[in-house]
Design a protein around this motif. Structure first.
Motif, PDB file in Angstrom:
ATOM      1  N   ARG A   1     -32.258 -55.724  19.859  1.00 16.25           N
ATOM      2  CA  ARG A   1     -32.576 -57.064  20.356  1.00 16.25           C
ATOM      3  C   ARG A   1     -32.030 -58.185  19.473  1.00 16.25           C
ATOM      4  NH1 ARG A   1     -32.586 -61.290  21.785  1.00 16.25           N
ATOM      5  NH2 ARG A   1     -34.122 -62.567  22.895  1.00 16.25           N
ATOM      6  N   TYR A   2     -31.883 -57.946  18.195  1.00 19.51           N
ATOM      7  CA  TYR A   2     -31.626 -59.055  17.279  1.00 19.51           C
ATOM      8  C   TYR A   2     -30.257 -58.980  16.604  1.00 19.51           C
ATOM      9  CZ  TYR A   2     -36.596 -59.507  17.987  1.00 19.51           C
ATOM     10  OH  TYR A   2     -37.838 -59.633  18.558  1.00 19.51           O
ATOM     11  N   SER A   3     -29.384 -58.122  17.106  1.00 25.30           N
ATOM     12  CA  SER A   3     -28.058 -57.972  16.511  1.00 25.30           C
ATOM     13  C   SER A   3     -26.980 -58.404  17.497  1.00 25.30           C
ATOM     14  CB  SER A   3     -27.838 -56.511  16.111  1.00 25.30           C
ATOM     15  OG  SER A   3     -26.512 -56.316  15.669  1.00 25.30           O
ATOM     16  N   THR A   4     -25.901 -58.961  16.969  1.00 29.78           N
ATOM     17  CA  THR A   4     -24.756 -59.291  17.816  1.00 29.78           C
ATOM     18  C   THR A   4     -23.901 -58.064  18.095  1.00 29.78           C
ATOM     19  OG1 THR A   4     -23.465 -59.888  15.858  1.00 29.78           O
ATOM     20  CG2 THR A   4     -24.654 -61.660  16.982  1.00 29.78           C
ATOM     21  N   THR A   5     -24.151 -56.948  17.344  1.00 32.25           N
ATOM     22  CA  THR A   5     -23.372 -55.721  17.544  1.00 32.25           C
ATOM     23  C   THR A   5     -24.301 -54.510  17.605  1.00 32.25           C
ATOM     24  OG1 THR A   5     -23.050 -55.509  15.147  1.00 32.25           O
ATOM     25  CG2 THR A   5     -21.309 -56.631  16.403  1.00 32.25           C
ATOM     26  N   PRO A   6     -25.124 -54.385  18.651  1.00 26.74           N
ATOM     27  CA  PRO A   6     -26.039 -53.234  18.758  1.00 26.74           C
ATOM     28  C   PRO A   6     -25.270 -51.937  19.009  1.00 26.74           C
ATOM     29  CG  PRO A   6     -26.016 -54.466  20.790  1.00 26.74           C
ATOM     30  CD  PRO A   6     -25.194 -55.265  19.819  1.00 26.74           C
TER      31      PRO A   6
END
Length: 729
Positions: A346-351
């Protein structure tokens, strides 16, 4: 070559009448400290080994009777491990549950040679034995140790994900340091940890438990177990739910877990056991912070990027035992372990979406009571094969505002990687007092890591695919001498092989695969186990000569929306050496059965480079050189108990250049409780970090901090209070 090239307790006594018991400067510092420790403890270090006949009974599964009572499974395990010419121990879960039992730090406390610390509350435990997985990036995986449930592995070519290290529904835990885990086909530098699940025989009836405490901690459990009327079938079922708001801000976690253990005896020669574990969890790890932040406000959190979701880890194991005759048996084990991971969900630009499924097959043939050269001989032949049936990882670009994944950045595949071990071990009773143990393992390591698709570019010269098949041989030889009925002296020399786990070679942060090779080491160990009416303990000294040690460093710290970047490499030559000591003393006992005891464990760790071209003789970072744990415990005959305990950690470097240190710390805790003598209920009150000490529970590892404070420290929990209650029906 540079390491990182950025541009290219208690004892079991089994006596029967008329039976006999089978019968450079740092090195100098270790010997001196070991001698001093021996004198200080009055040579009280470990315990008496059970006799060969009793060991054979344990081995083939017969009932061992002591003072008219059958041994519990945990006591049988202790008797079996006491036959090892090296360091091994058993942790009874009932002892752990006198206080909070939330994570591996709670369960593995007071175990010599073991470092276990929670870096984000309940999850992200840093676990190391003898410096194994020394500075692994421990937010989801544990390295350098083979983990098993009920003797079958959960560790595979992709390592060990932490979601099954919740340690719920356990009867006891076996800790086997280094190559002393030979019988489990574990050849890691750190050895093995085997978690043994409750059965209907060890946990009959129904139990309801509840725990709650500081930082939003809540845990609930419901379990039931029993045995059929014909005593052929037993079952254990349990459900657990855990939740925590977190010590650092914005670090909630929650999970639920189901456990099933079903056993059936088809005849006196064939029995089988099926275990199932299924867990879902969701958590956000706190970030590392600076020393200044640690001192000012350890609850600070610089990033919420490290959010992990496990949508359903499933472990299924089956072990069938065939008793061939009075002296031999065959064990067939099968395991299926599926552990998906949604990292940065949810909180990463690169999951990333990780999918891993392991399949394991193990065979063990155990034979006792043969004669070789006129001497008693026991032999074990074991085979273990664990392979990644399916393993891959996909990384995406994600819009943080909408949580929508857009472009696929990279797709990396590990399917087909495997670890295979064939081992033969023998114990020869040279005399009533002296036993010789020998073993030889043949290892095959298969690694297949390749990037199928990527939009990333790089100037590095590493390939996009690495595939190799490597063979190795690992011998072991040890001696165990029964000096007196209460004193055993042992020594061993062994070889260990640690292959890189697949994701260490490459995952999603860079578009290449590092051609990492297995880490290899030769370890020598000497020690003793002693036991008496008042003291029981162990003491061992070891030294490991390591080549190609697998080490990690943080290249880029996590920041808001951006994941950390980790690099892994094989080092040159390194040394791991140390002292492992544990002592339990009964200080006072009343006529009514009340008692006062003191248990303590001390680990000295001296890890360093051997004439490295870049780092010279620098210390290896990431672990304290000195760790001491002690607990004074009063147990009243009526069931009340009270204890005061402490944990002392020395400072240690967090970078390979040895320019920045984590501070030392002494943490105090206390607990009070009551255990109903009829075993119908129990309750506890557990106070942690009484002085509200600001300290680092663990730290990241970087190449060179240049002596400047940086965000590399995980804050330990501040002052906390926990309470729990269990009712049994």
């Amino acid at each position: 070559m540079p390491l990182f090239n950025w541009h290219g307790a208690g004892q079991v006594k089994q006596k029967k009448k008329n039976e006999r018991y089978p019968k450079k400067k740092r090195n100098a510092a270790i010997v001196g400290l070991g001698t001093a420790l021996c004198l200080a403890s009055g040579a009280a270090a470990a315990q008496q080994a059970a006799n060969a006949a009793a060991a054979a009974e344990v081995l083939v599964g017969a009932t061992v009777v002591v003072n008219g009572q059958a041994l519990r499974d945990s006591d049988k395990a202790r008797a079996r491990l006491d036959q090892i010419a090296g360091t091994a121990s058993v942790v009874k879960q009932a002892d752990v549950e006198r206080g909070r039992s939330a994570n591996a730090e709670d369960v593995l406390a007071y175990q010599p040679g073991v470092f276990a610390a929670a870096t984000s509350g309940n999850g992200a435990n840093k676990i190391s034995i003898r410096g194994s997985g020394l500075n692994a990036f421990y937010q989801g995986y544990s390295l350098g140790i083979k983990y098993l449930y009920d003797g079958l592995p959960i560790t595979g070519p992709g390592g060990t994900q932490e979601d099954l290290l919740t340690l719920n529904g356990l009867d006891y835990t076996e800790v086997l340091n280094g190559a002393n885990a030979f019988s489990y086909a574990a050849l890691s530098l750190g050895g093995a940890i085997n978690f043994v699940t409750h059965t209907g025989r060890s946990a009959p009836g129904t139990s309801v438990s509840a725990e709650a405490g500081s930082h939003g901690y809540r845990k609930f459990g419901l379990g039931t177990g029993g045995v059929s009327a014909d005593n052929k079938t037993d079952y254990y079922l349990a459900y657990f739910y855990n939740e925590r708001d977190g010590f650092q801000r914005d670090t909630p976690n929650s999970g639920n877990e189901y456990v099933l253990n079903l056993g059936h005896e088809f005849s006196n020669r064939v029995e089988t056991r099926l275990t199932v574990r299924h867990r879902n969890e969701e958590l956000r790890n706190g970030s590392t912070i600076t020393l200044a932040q640690l001192e000012a406000d350890p609850r600070q959190n610089n990033s919420t990027t490290s959010a992990r979701k496990k949508t359903g880890t499933t472990l299924i194991t089956s072990k069938t035992t065939f008793t061939l005759d009075a002296r031999s048996k065959l064990e067939l084990g099968l395991a299926y372990n599926d552990y998906p991971l949604d990292n940065g969900w949810r909180y990463s630009t690169t999951p990333q979406d990780w999918r891993s499924t392991d399949g394991s097959v193990s065979l063990r043939y155990l034979r006792t009571g043969d004669t070789l050269f006129g001497k008693r001989s026991d032999t074990t032949v074991a085979f273990s094969d664990t392979r990644l049936l399916h393993g891959d990882v996909k990384a995406y670009d994600q819009d943080l505002a909408s949580a929508v994944r857009t472009t696929e950045r990279q797709y990396t595949v590990y399917t087909g990687s495997r670890d295979t071990v064939l081992s033969v071990a023998n114990e020869l009773q040279l005399s009533d007092e002296l036993a010789l143990s020998t073993g030889l393992s043949l290892i095959e390591v298969d690694r297949d890591a390749h990037i199928d698709r990527t939009i990333l570019t790089t100037t590095e010269s590493f390939p996009r695919a690495v595939r190799y098949n490597e063979h190795a041989v690992a011998p072991r030889v040890g001696l165990r001498y029964q000096a007196t009925p209460d004193l055993v002296v042992f020594g061993n020399v062994s070889r260990s092989i640690d292959p890189p786990v697949t994701w260490q070679m490459g995952s999603t942060g860079v578009p290449y695969i590092r051609p990492l090779k297995p880490q290899k080491a030769t370890t020598a160990e000497i020690g003793l186990r002693a036991g008496g009416d008042s003291h029981e303990g162990t003491l061992s000294l070891y030294r490991s000569w390591i080549s190609g040690e697998l080490l990690s460093t943080v290249v880029r710290q996590a920041s808001q929306g951006v994941d950390a970047l980790i690099a892994n490499a094989n080092a040159g030559k390194t040394i791991h050496q140390g002292i492992e000591a544990a002592l339990t003393s009964r200080l006072w006992t009343s006529a009514e059965g009340s008692r006062l005891s003191y248990r303590q464990a001390y680990t000295f760790s001296d890890f360093y480079y051997r004439d490295d071209p870049r780092y010279g003789g620098n210390e290896l970072p990431s672990l304290p050189r000195h760790v001491y744990q002690g607990e004074l415990l009063f147990q009243q005959a009526g069931g009340f108990y009270a204890g005061l305990n402490t944990r002392a950690l020395s400072g240690y470097y967090v970078d390979y250049a040895n320019s920045l240190k984590a501070p030392s710390a002494v943490i105090w805790a206390a607990k009070f409780g009551y255990e109903d003598p009829a075993k119908k209920w129990k309750a506890y009150l557990d106070f942690r970090n009484l002085g509200d000490k600001h300290y680092a529970s663990a730290a990241n590892t970087v190449d060179n901090a240049r002596g400047r404070d940086s965000a590399n420290f995980y804050p330990g929990d501040g002052f906390s209070v926990y309470s729990g209650v269990v009712f049994r029906f």
